[in-house]
Write an enzyme that holds these catalytic residues in place. Structure first.
Site, PDB file in Angstrom:
ATOM      1  N   CYS A   1      -1.077  59.720 -12.325  1.00  0.00           N
ATOM      2  CA  CYS A   1      -2.004  58.809 -12.708  1.00  0.00           C
ATOM      3  C   CYS A   1      -3.446  59.189 -12.158  1.00  0.00           C
ATOM      4  O   CYS A   1      -4.003  60.034 -12.649  1.00  0.00           O
ATOM      5  CB  CYS A   1      -1.434  57.636 -12.362  1.00  0.00           C
ATOM      6  SG  CYS A   1      -2.579  56.313 -13.100  1.00  0.00           S
TER       7      CYS A   1
ATOM      8  N   HIS B   1       3.048  57.361 -15.348  1.00  0.00           N
ATOM      9  CA  HIS B   1       3.920  56.969 -14.122  1.00  0.00           C
ATOM     10  C   HIS B   1       5.305  57.562 -14.546  1.00  0.00           C
ATOM     11  O   HIS B   1       6.233  56.677 -14.654  1.00  0.00           O
ATOM     12  CB  HIS B   1       3.762  55.450 -13.805  1.00  0.00           C
ATOM     13  CG  HIS B   1       2.660  54.988 -13.312  1.00  0.00           C
ATOM     14  ND1 HIS B   1       2.048  55.217 -12.285  1.00  0.00           N
ATOM     15  CD2 HIS B   1       1.599  54.385 -13.932  1.00  0.00           C
ATOM     16  CE1 HIS B   1       0.899  54.818 -12.077  1.00  0.00           C
ATOM     17  NE2 HIS B   1       0.511  54.333 -13.099  1.00  0.00           N
TER      18      HIS B   1
ATOM     19  N   GLU C   1       7.607  57.739 -12.271  1.00  0.00           N
ATOM     20  CA  GLU C   1       8.473  56.852 -11.363  1.00  0.00           C
ATOM     21  C   GLU C   1       8.936  55.690 -12.051  1.00  0.00           C
ATOM     22  O   GLU C   1       9.672  54.841 -11.716  1.00  0.00           O
ATOM     23  CB  GLU C   1       7.704  56.566  -9.977  1.00  0.00           C
ATOM     24  CG  GLU C   1       6.580  55.570  -9.893  1.00  0.00           C
ATOM     25  CD  GLU C   1       5.495  56.003 -10.646  1.00  0.00           C
ATOM     26  OE1 GLU C   1       4.387  55.316 -10.599  1.00  0.00           O
ATOM     27  OE2 GLU C   1       5.178  57.394 -10.959  1.00  0.00           O
TER      28      GLU C   1
END
Length: 198
Positions: A77, A180, A182
């Site tokens: 990011c 992202h 995650e």
């Protein structure tokens, strides 16, 4: 395997640590140059604002540390944007790892395209790269950003929102993902797992 997660003036770091823990990686959040240099892998995540992040990095000489890294390195990011040459966000000179400029989304139709870009978009135009191996058939990742990296010779995957932009970069031992991973279910988990296996 020791993974250093670079601590700087940015948010969203905790979710990256949780994702690494789920993958069985021993990760430490740190701004200690020696710990970063001695790690097996380095992750540079974050949400925030480019100029204040660069001020934090320079104050701790982390800008030089990042440029000298020889191990596998992953920006996420804001981490991707800071690895580029320059960001339009407060006219910020960045780290220059990738010869790419970061620009703000300016949609012609603000009803159709909202900024920031928040949501799921599919990876396209995937290169043959170790980071992209064996991804699920449905390659959607979760994005939250107002700025994007232009397409370039170091783009290894793109995404479309307003127009095509860089989703993933790779140059030498540096990789970077705009989305992202995650927060991106099985696709994001596989990207992180692939990085840890490099």
């Amino acid at each position: 395997m020791k993974v250093a997660v670079i601590k700087y003036n940015a948010g969203n770091v905790q979710s990256v640590l949780y994702a690494l823990e789920r993958l069985g990686a021993e990760a430490e959040l740190t701004d200690d140059p020696d710990k970063i240099r001695s790690a097996d892998k380095i992750i540079f995540p974050g949400q925030g604002e480019a100029s204040s992040a660069m001020i934090y990095l320079k104050a701790r000489q982390l800008d030089q540390v990042i440029r000298e890294i020889k191990q596998p390195f992953l920006g996420v990011c804001l981490g991707l944007q800071l690895l580029c040459e320059h960001s339009e966000e407060n006219n910020t000179d960045c780290l220059g790892i990738f010869p790419v400029k970061v620009k703000k989304f300016i949609p012609e139709n603000s009803q159709e395209f909202k900024v920031p870009h928040i949501g799921w978009n599919e990876l396209e135009n995937l290169a043959d790269d170790v980071l992209l191996r064996d991804l699920p058939d449905s390659k959607f990742l979760y994005y939250v950003h107002s700025y994007y990296a232009e397409l370039s010779e170091v783009t290894i995957a793109s995404t479309h929102y307003v127009h095509d932009f860089t989703a993933i970069l790779h140059r030498d031992n540096y990789w970077a993902i705009q989305a992202h991973p995650e927060k991106s279910s099985t696709v994001g988990e596989k990207l992180l797992s692939n990085f840890l296996s490099i």
